[in-house]
Design an enzyme around this catalytic site. Sequence first.
Site, PDB file in Angstrom:
ATOM      1  CB  THR A 158      -0.923   0.031   1.246  1.00 43.48           C
ATOM      2  OG1 THR A 158      -1.844   1.112   1.133  1.00 43.48           O
ATOM      3  CG2 THR A 158      -0.119   0.207   2.521  1.00 43.48           C
ATOM      4  CE  LYS A 171      -6.282   0.096   3.335  1.00 41.06           C
ATOM      5  NZ  LYS A 171      -6.325  -0.791   2.151  1.00 41.06           N
ATOM      6  CG  ASP A 228      -9.774  -6.249  -1.697  1.00 35.29           C
ATOM      7  OD1 ASP A 228      -9.729  -5.003  -1.728  1.00 35.29           O
ATOM      8  OD2 ASP A 228     -10.509  -6.904  -2.456  1.00 35.29           O
ATOM      9  CG  PHE A 237     -13.180   4.878   5.391  1.00 31.41           C
ATOM     10  CD1 PHE A 237     -13.189   3.733   4.603  1.00 31.41           C
ATOM     11  CD2 PHE A 237     -12.454   4.859   6.572  1.00 31.41           C
ATOM     12  CE1 PHE A 237     -12.482   2.604   4.983  1.00 31.41           C
ATOM     13  CE2 PHE A 237     -11.740   3.730   6.957  1.00 31.41           C
ATOM     14  CZ  PHE A 237     -11.763   2.611   6.155  1.00 31.41           C
ATOM     15  CG  ASP A 287     -17.134   2.986   8.337  1.00 29.70           C
ATOM     16  OD1 ASP A 287     -17.210   1.809   7.927  1.00 29.70           O
ATOM     17  OD2 ASP A 287     -16.072   3.509   8.716  1.00 29.70           O
ATOM     18  CG  HIS A 296     -14.000  -5.253   8.517  1.00 27.00           C
ATOM     19  ND1 HIS A 296     -14.641  -4.179   9.114  1.00 27.00           N
ATOM     20  CD2 HIS A 296     -13.566  -4.800   7.319  1.00 27.00           C
ATOM     21  CE1 HIS A 296     -14.604  -3.148   8.289  1.00 27.00           C
ATOM     22  NE2 HIS A 296     -13.949  -3.494   7.212  1.00 27.00           N
TER      23      HIS A 296
END
Length: 192
Positions: A7, A12, A68, A147, A150, A175
């Site tokens: 990424t 993240k 993902d 985001f 949500d 998750h």
Amino acid sequence: MELCFATNNQHKLDEVAAWLGDLFTLKTLRDIGCTDELPETTNSISGNSRQKADYVWTHFGVSCFADDSGLEAEALNGEPGVNSAHYSGSRDTARNIQKLLTNLSSAGSRRARFVTVFTLVLHGVEHQFEGIVEGQILEEPRGNGGFGYDPVFLPDGSDRTFAEMSMVEKNAISHRSRALAKMVAYLKEQVK
């Protein structure tokens, strides 16, 4: 040990770095000289995660991991699923949410789940780690945080959507956090 997170998303990267501590040196795609657009052409969340990690290992020879995620609505046979980010034909969040709500308007069930899969390719050996949060889709958005979907996702056991939670609260049950915790526990076992 050096690991590449497939990424360039700094948010993240920071999240994963906090989980890993100083046992690992975390590198981005930029750090390893990868400027390629990673492929995401499979029809599943786990497939896309695998495809990205395999691409980095195959082309750069660096142990890495990729993730993902997607939202799967029960009444829509798992849609939007792997197409969550561009469900409406664009990456416009409001349009994606509107399409989801429209498609669920006459559905009997509003059950849904968020799924994240991390694929780790460590010295050429692949491992996958899945995190799932069950819940339901509300009829209208609530909250301004988070985001994606949500604002319309109410996790089981909560009276607040992900968008109504602080980032710390959401990350405690999300998750992504569940999948990440499994991967980090595995990685820490490898360096003992």
